[in-house]
Design a protein around this motif. Structure first.
Motif, PDB file in Angstrom:
ATOM      1  N   LYS A  64      35.557  31.526   1.587  1.00  0.00           N
ATOM      2  CA  LYS A  64      36.598  30.587   2.021  1.00  0.00           C
ATOM      3  C   LYS A  64      37.979  31.143   1.690  1.00  0.00           C
ATOM      4  O   LYS A  64      38.125  31.930   0.747  1.00  0.00           O
ATOM      5  CB  LYS A  64      36.410  29.227   1.331  1.00  0.00           C
ATOM      6  N   PHE A  65      38.990  30.690   2.454  1.00  0.00           N
ATOM      7  CA  PHE A  65      40.346  31.177   2.201  1.00  0.00           C
ATOM      8  C   PHE A  65      41.375  30.217   2.782  1.00  0.00           C
ATOM      9  O   PHE A  65      41.064  29.321   3.562  1.00  0.00           O
ATOM     10  CB  PHE A  65      40.535  32.568   2.810  1.00  0.00           C
ATOM     11  N   ASN A  66      42.637  30.456   2.394  1.00  0.00           N
ATOM     12  CA  ASN A  66      43.767  29.725   2.962  1.00  0.00           C
ATOM     13  C   ASN A  66      45.017  30.572   2.794  1.00  0.00           C
ATOM     14  O   ASN A  66      45.032  31.523   1.999  1.00  0.00           O
ATOM     15  CB  ASN A  66      43.952  28.366   2.276  1.00  0.00           C
ATOM     16  N   LEU A  67      46.060  30.241   3.532  1.00  0.00           N
ATOM     17  CA  LEU A  67      47.361  30.909   3.432  1.00  0.00           C
ATOM     18  C   LEU A  67      48.421  29.841   3.188  1.00  0.00           C
ATOM     19  O   LEU A  67      48.408  28.787   3.825  1.00  0.00           O
ATOM     20  CB  LEU A  67      47.703  31.660   4.723  1.00  0.00           C
ATOM     21  N   MET A  71      46.933  26.281  -6.350  1.00  0.00           N
ATOM     22  CA  MET A  71      46.052  25.959  -7.467  1.00  0.00           C
ATOM     23  C   MET A  71      45.509  24.535  -7.407  1.00  0.00           C
ATOM     24  O   MET A  71      44.537  24.205  -8.076  1.00  0.00           O
ATOM     25  CB  MET A  71      46.803  26.175  -8.779  1.00  0.00           C
ATOM     26  N   SER A  72      46.145  23.705  -6.595  1.00  0.00           N
ATOM     27  CA  SER A  72      45.687  22.302  -6.499  1.00  0.00           C
ATOM     28  C   SER A  72      44.366  22.175  -5.755  1.00  0.00           C
ATOM     29  O   SER A  72      43.697  21.142  -5.845  1.00  0.00           O
ATOM     30  CB  SER A  72      46.760  21.445  -5.810  1.00  0.00           C
ATOM     31  N   ASP A  73      43.975  23.220  -5.019  1.00  0.00           N
ATOM     32  CA  ASP A  73      42.686  23.216  -4.315  1.00  0.00           C
ATOM     33  C   ASP A  73      41.608  23.613  -5.312  1.00  0.00           C
ATOM     34  O   ASP A  73      41.522  24.767  -5.750  1.00  0.00           O
ATOM     35  CB  ASP A  73      42.737  24.209  -3.143  1.00  0.00           C
ATOM     36  N   GLU A  74      40.781  22.653  -5.708  1.00  0.00           N
ATOM     37  CA  GLU A  74      39.794  22.890  -6.767  1.00  0.00           C
ATOM     38  C   GLU A  74      38.736  23.921  -6.404  1.00  0.00           C
ATOM     39  O   GLU A  74      38.099  24.504  -7.278  1.00  0.00           O
ATOM     40  CB  GLU A  74      39.111  21.563  -7.138  1.00  0.00           C
ATOM     41  N   ALA A  75      38.550  24.167  -5.117  1.00  0.00           N
ATOM     42  CA  ALA A  75      37.535  25.141  -4.694  1.00  0.00           C
ATOM     43  C   ALA A  75      37.990  26.582  -4.911  1.00  0.00           C
ATOM     44  O   ALA A  75      37.181  27.502  -4.955  1.00  0.00           O
ATOM     45  CB  ALA A  75      37.191  24.932  -3.221  1.00  0.00           C
ATOM     46  N   GLN A  97      46.036  25.913   6.539  1.00  0.00           N
ATOM     47  CA  GLN A  97      45.137  24.754   6.547  1.00  0.00           C
ATOM     48  C   GLN A  97      45.428  23.907   5.315  1.00  0.00           C
ATOM     49  O   GLN A  97      45.940  24.405   4.310  1.00  0.00           O
ATOM     50  CB  GLN A  97      43.665  25.196   6.512  1.00  0.00           C
ATOM     51  N   GLN A  98      45.102  22.629   5.358  1.00  0.00           N
ATOM     52  CA  GLN A  98      45.342  21.746   4.216  1.00  0.00           C
ATOM     53  C   GLN A  98      44.487  22.144   3.012  1.00  0.00           C
ATOM     54  O   GLN A  98      44.921  22.043   1.873  1.00  0.00           O
ATOM     55  CB  GLN A  98      45.072  20.286   4.607  1.00  0.00           C
ATOM     56  N   LYS A  99      43.275  22.619   3.258  1.00  0.00           N
ATOM     57  CA  LYS A  99      42.377  23.081   2.198  1.00  0.00           C
ATOM     58  C   LYS A  99      41.763  24.411   2.609  1.00  0.00           C
ATOM     59  O   LYS A  99      41.766  24.769   3.795  1.00  0.00           O
ATOM     60  CB  LYS A  99      41.263  22.050   1.941  1.00  0.00           C
ATOM     61  N   VAL A 137      43.311  31.835  -2.122  1.00  0.00           N
ATOM     62  CA  VAL A 137      44.500  31.463  -1.362  1.00  0.00           C
ATOM     63  C   VAL A 137      45.483  32.623  -1.480  1.00  0.00           C
ATOM     64  O   VAL A 137      45.733  33.117  -2.585  1.00  0.00           O
ATOM     65  CB  VAL A 137      45.158  30.177  -1.899  1.00  0.00           C
ATOM     66  N   ILE A 138      46.017  33.062  -0.348  1.00  0.00           N
ATOM     67  CA  ILE A 138      47.054  34.087  -0.357  1.00  0.00           C
ATOM     68  C   ILE A 138      48.400  33.376  -0.218  1.00  0.00           C
ATOM     69  O   ILE A 138      48.631  32.666   0.765  1.00  0.00           O
ATOM     70  CB  ILE A 138      46.861  35.103   0.782  1.00  0.00           C
ATOM     71  N   VAL A 139      49.265  33.543  -1.231  1.00  0.00           N
ATOM     72  CA  VAL A 139      50.595  32.939  -1.208  1.00  0.00           C
ATOM     73  C   VAL A 139      51.580  33.962  -0.663  1.00  0.00           C
ATOM     74  O   VAL A 139      51.677  35.078  -1.176  1.00  0.00           O
ATOM     75  CB  VAL A 139      51.015  32.476  -2.614  1.00  0.00           C
TER      76      VAL A 139
END
Length: 207
Positions: free
Chosen positions: A146-149, A200-204, A160-162, A113-115
């Motif tokens: 996989k990724f998220n922002l 950090m709440s995304d366990e993946a 995305q939510q996850k 995840v990029i914050v």
């Protein structure tokens, strides 16, 4: 590491196998000048038969002396091998310090995840940040799984939510989302921490 040229990385890892460390080279082009304990003298004594017979090399690390017996051709062979190894390391360093890697380093994890915390960046700085982030998405995120922002704000904003699987479509979607963000958004003193906790709440996610 997912973004390393396979052939270059294998060549670098092969250097040890190809015996190009100083100790390995010295063992192939000569032999160590030995000392032994002489009881009658009560001290270590070095052999002298090789003095003046061979060129000698003294290692600064431990003071050991090697008698060099190799012919010029073998020495030149090792020179060529070492020059090739140096060139590989130069290419590796140039690659590591180029483009998005210069800013973000090399992303090694497969789910990230990029914050985004833009703070009070001026409009031009805000656009520079988005340019850099777009670069890392296209150059590096495309190589992982996989990724998220998540943007730090009073209410953290998620792309995305996850974390989502990487594909050409999802990367383009993330870049488009990035460029639709407002320059300024309501923030609080804890917005960065809250965004990190949300990531950090995304366990993946591994990083």
């Amino acid at each position: 590491q997912p973004l390393i040229s396979s052939s270059k990385w294998l060549q670098l890892h092969g250097l040890k196998r190809n015996k190009l460390s100083l100790s390995q080279i010295l063992s192939q082009i000569g032999f160590q000048h030995r000392k032994d304990y002489v009881t009658t003298l009560g001290k270590l004594v070095a052999s002298r038969y090789a003095d003046g017979l061979f060129p000698q090399y003294k290692r600064a690390q431990d003071g050991s002396v090697y008698n060099l017996t190799a012919k010029k051709e073998l020495i030149l062979h090792f020179v060529d091998c070492l020059m090739g190894a140096i060139e590989l390391y130069k290419q590796r360093m140039e690659w590591l310090t180029s483009e998005s890697r210069q800013i973000f380093g090399v992303i090694q994890e497969q789910c990230i995840v990029i914050v985004l915390d833009f703070g009070t960046a001026a409009p031009t700085e805000f656009d520079l940040c988005r340019d850099a982030l777009s670069m890392v998405l296209v150059e590096q995120v495309t190589q992982i799984a996989k990724f998220n922002l998540i943007r730090a704000a009073r209410d953290p904003m998620k792309w995305q939510q996850k974390s989502s699987p990487v594909s050409e479509h999802t990367v383009k979607s993330a870049v488009a989302w990035l460029w639709k963000l407002d320059h300024m958004t309501a923030a609080s003193h804890t917005s960065s921490v809250e965004a990190l906790l949300e990531a950090m709440s995304d366990e993946a996610v591994s990083s």
